[in-house]
Enzyme design. Structure first.
Site, PDB file in Angstrom:
ATOM      1  CB  THR A 195      -6.404   9.857   0.981  1.00 56.88           C
ATOM      2  OG1 THR A 195      -5.446   9.312   2.040  1.00 56.88           O
ATOM      3  CG2 THR A 195      -6.842   8.596  -0.035  1.00 56.88           C
TER       4      THR A 195
ATOM      5  CG  HIS B 149      -1.944   0.966   1.369  1.00 54.69           C
ATOM      6  ND1 HIS B 149      -2.380   1.765   0.110  1.00 54.69           N
ATOM      7  CD2 HIS B 149      -2.754   1.405   2.346  1.00 54.69           C
ATOM      8  CE1 HIS B 149      -3.476   2.435   0.440  1.00 54.69           C
ATOM      9  NE2 HIS B 149      -3.530   2.112   1.734  1.00 54.69           N
TER      10      HIS B 149
ATOM     11  CE1 TYR C 147      -8.362   8.836   7.685  1.00 50.99           C
ATOM     12  CE2 TYR C 147      -8.600   6.597   6.948  1.00 50.99           C
ATOM     13  CZ  TYR C 147      -8.066   7.910   6.800  1.00 50.99           C
ATOM     14  OH  TYR C 147      -7.347   7.918   5.772  1.00 50.99           O
TER      15      TYR C 147
END
Length: 831
Positions: free
Chosen positions: A518, A374, A505
């Site tokens: 993001t 990621h 979140y």
């Protein structure tokens, strides 16, 4: 065959240092015409099926994208106070407000100035801090960083077996690789505005490489091969030529994969597990770095070359021998593999992974998914890849039926079966098995790594909800944002179980900016708290719906703001990193001049969490300097060094308990998916939290929830009950605002005559299926609800189901002995 050397890819830091010259800030209004230089057919290849010529569209808008803005300090501080308000009591709010005031008067303006100076000439003010937060994360990436996608099954049942499905997915994935490399992939857009495509250059042939000083992202841009894992054994073969054209047909690919499966079967699985070195990629990163040194220290060993082949592969294909029995098991298999110990040997699919790279996973029954590293890519990027791959598998099947069927790609590789063999160059399409030299140290390390991984898997559980009652279409028809609607469901379900709200979140994509990733949406607001309290109290349906409307509107406003990169989390984290750098630099200066070795502890390892994870790349509460006396001495040395001395103290905002509160996430959520995916998810981000991945489809909602055994099934049932109850509330309110008859029915009543006899049933004038999914009239729907008074929504769902079973059970009394109706019979309003 000539020997091919697999070169170590270039690190991320080198790539960042050698990037293009600084790009000036750009007005977003100038972006809309960027893609207009390309024809409609180039922007949307499916519009026509003929060949296209013009490459270069993928990164066409990069030079015109605006840079990520640095928010105003005062605005960020006010937003920080606002997101903490619903999570704190009055005393805590007062303390945090005092810390913010001190921060704005002292350290804040200086750190803001330092951040702006640091960002000058850089692509993004937070990019390097972002990568550092990931790459300095020392714990296992399994269940902590890597998310997963579970693809829908192939719509052609005959192709839903392992080898056929895997071959199809690999060919489609290679077509995607080719489109990226040739810059023919149409860029992502958002309402006509192009998005940053940089992440696609980091998607393939990359690897997370552990070192003693943290991990690096390495990439081999000339990679031409894939690595296949089967029962923990490694195989590789070339799939592309130097021009990035595919050199194998789907039939050739299936043949190779079948050969690999057959060869892997020859080694008993217990024996193969003893050499399943992929397990080492699940270790603590520093331990894994040391083990890589062991692998490569002997120059005469095969291990160095084997490791290089794995690191430089385009991606990893994992062929699992298991067939998960249900959706929850499938999700667990895609996220962390299965743990199955037989006679003391781990033979689960957790040994058939390499977590430092992009992985395509295919089970024995053809179920397929993706697990991805990621650091360099976000879910939106991998979702595009997964969607295009899934679409291409369908279109290629259609083309086998009708040669005029469209293609997803601007251009395609020449048919390998019709090419001159000499045109392929130096390639090897025959599968090769990697033979590792299993040193005693490696065998021992593998055993310990596997037991730690098995512990990690056993500590987590997964549950799914495939809610088919309604989806995006119904939510929109009721006037709500689908995402905000589902976010309120999480809030209400959690409050219904525990009687409190917790920090939540959700990521908002910021790819409208150059190298944007993001920003973090903090879903708990004063409006959402008011809604959940109103929902669980004995209030009228209208009041509950009004509160839901206000809460969702607030969430939508926050989402829009964060999509503009104007949230508070990223900015505060960048300020913290600037402060930490200043402390480190001044500490080094002091040490060099005075021999003083004092230092300041950095943020804990938790800052490496994924952007959709708890910390949202923000640190947990920073620790104090190792010695306060050193700071006191610095302040006393001279007035000219007062600013430096002040920086040695942790700024008030970062030492405030509220900063730890906002960076400790209990509900970590992410909305990422489309009809190509069945589920998407990730591990919990805190010991007492839930990891929630969800996909809002047209007529259904798919949710995958993970936790460290925090009654996950019960939470899923609470969500399901909420979805059913809120639908009843919405329709109840809407019914009260209408005449009870649709306009079509009214027009039918006004017309005279008609053909045939009108059929009147019990549901005439109302819906045959009730709002809570149970057949019956409105009076029966309200039985047992009483203002939704159950504090356990799971109990409510059981009550509803029990009520349904009771209605379906044959009556034990004869009709003549039926109980006499007592009291006034009320007229049930038309539903």
């Amino acid at each position: 065959m000539p020997v091919r050397t697999f070169t170590m890819p270039k690190s991320l830091n080198e790539s960042l240092a050698s990037q293009q010259p600084p790009i000036a800030d750009t007005d977003k209004s100038s972006l809309n015409g960027v893609t207009e230089a390309y024809t409609a057919s180039e922007r949307e290849p499916l519009a026509e099926s003929g060949p296209k010529e013009k490459p270069g569209i993928t990164y066409a808008a990069q030079d015109t994208l605006p840079k990520l803005p640095i928010p105003e300090l005062e605005d960020t501080c006010q937003k920080y106070l606002a997101v903490l308000a619903p999570l704190q009591n009055q005393r805590e709010q007062d303390d945090t407000a005092a810390a913010v005031r001190e921060f704005l008067k002292t350290d804040g303006p200086e750190l803001q100035a330092r951040l702006k100076k640091y960002a000058t000439g850089k692509t993004s003010y937070i990019e390097q801090f972002w990568y550092d937060s990931y790459l300095n994360f020392d714990s296992s990436v399994v269940l902590n960083l890597n998310p997963f996608f579970l693809l829908e099954d192939d719509p052609t049942p005959a192709r839903n077996n392992q080898v056929t499905r895997a071959a199809s997915l690999v060919i489609s994935a290679l077509s995607f690789v080719r489109a990226v490399r040739k810059e023919e992939l149409p860029p992502d857009t958002l309402r006509g505005t192009p998005l940053c495509m940089y992440q696609y250059s980091r998607l393939f042939s990359t690897a997370r490489i552990p070192t003693e000083s943290g991990c690096q992202i390495a990439q081999d841009s000339g990679s031409r091969h894939i690595v296949v894992l089967c029962k923990g054994q490694f195989y590789w073969f070339d799939v592309m030529d130097d021009s990035s054209d595919i050199i194998m047909t789907e039939k050739d690919m299936a043949l190779n994969l079948q050969v690999i499966v057959d060869d892997a079967e020859e080694t008993p699985i217990q024996e193969a597990a003893k050499g399943a070195l992929g397990v080492l990629s699940t270790e603590n990163r520093k331990i894994w770095a040391g083990l890589r040194d062991v692998l490569t220290r002997d120059e005469e060993s095969n291990n160095t070359e084997c490791l290089s082949i794995v690191d430089s592969a385009l991606f990893i294909l994992c062929l699992d021998y298991t067939e998960p029995r249900n959706g929850a098991e499938l999700c667990g298999n895609m996220l962390c593999g299965t743990s199955d110990v037989v006679k003391g040997v781990q033979i689960g699919t957790c040994t058939n992974r390499w977590y430092d790279k992009l992985q395509i996973i295919v089970c024995k029954n053809g179920s397929a998914g993706i697990n991805f590293e990621h650091t360099g890519v976000d879910g939106h990027t991998v979702l595009r890849m997964a969607s295009d791959v899934y679409t291409d598998t369908i279109l290629r099947f259609a083309k086998s039926i009708n040669g005029q069927a469209p293609s997803l790609w601007t251009s395609t590789s020449p048919d390998p079966s019709k090419r001159d063999p000499n045109s392929f160059g130096d390639v090897s399409t025959t599968p090769h098995k990697l033979e590792w030299d299993m040193l005693p140290e490696l065998s021992t390390a593998l055993r310990f790594a596997e037991t730690r991984l098995a512990d990690l898997i056993q500590q987590n559980e997964f549950e799914i909800l495939e809610f088919a009652g309604y989806g995006k279409n119904f939510i929109i028809s009721m006037g709500f944002s689908p995402d905000a609607f589902v976010q309120m469901a999480f809030q209400a379900a959690y409050y219904g179980l525990y009687g409190r709200v917790e920090n939540t979140y959700e990521p908002a994509m910021t790819k409208i900016f150059l190298h944007g990733r993001t920003d973090s949406i903090r879903s708990v607001t004063l409006e959402s708290v008011e809604f959940v309290k109103t929902f669980w109290a004995d209030n009228s349906p209208q009041r509950k719906v009004d509160a839901l409307k206000k809460a969702t509107q607030k969430h939508t406003a926050l989402t829009k703001e964060c999509a503009k990169a104007l949230g508070q989390d990223r900015h505060l984290y960048a300020l913290y990193c600037v402060w930490q750098r200043a402390v480190d630099e001044e500490g080094a200066e002091a040490a060099s001049s005075n021999g003083d070795s004092s230092s300041v502890d950095g943020p804990s390892s938790e800052i490496g969490m994924s952007p959709w994870r708890a910390q949202s790349i923000s640190p947990s509460r920073p620790r104090s300097p190792s010695t306060n006396n050193n700071n006191d001495n610095l302040r006393l040395r001279s007035k000219s060094r007062s600013n430096k001395a002040r920086l040695q103290h942790i700024p008030a905002l970062f030492s405030d308990p509220g900063y730890e509160r906002i960076n400790t996430t209990i509900l970590s959520t992410s909305n990422c998916g489309n009809p190509a995916l069945r589920h998407f998810g990730f591990g919990p981000v805190s010991a007492d939290g839930f990891g929630i991945g969800y996909i809002i489809k047209d007529d259904s909602i798919s949710i995958c929830i993970s936790s460290k055994h925090r009654q996950t099934r019960r939470f899923v049932e609470s969500l399901e009950a909420y979805f059913l109850e809120v639908k009843r509330l919405l329709r109840s309110v809407k019914k009260g605002q209408q005449t009870g008859r649709s306009r079509v029915r009214e027009s039918e009543g006004e017309r005279k005559g008609g053909r045939g006899k009108v059929i009147k049933g019990e549901a005439q004038g109302s819906e045959a299926v009730s709002a809570i999914g149970v057949e019956g009239d409105g009076e029966e729907e309200d039985e047992g609800l009483g203002g939704y008074g159950f504090f356990d929504a799971g109990m409510l769902l059981q009550a509803l189901r029990a009520s349904q079973e009771e209605k379906e059970r044959p009556s034990v009394k004869a009709a003549g002995n039926a109980r006499r109706a007592i009291g006034k019979k009320l007229r049930v309003s038309e539903y």
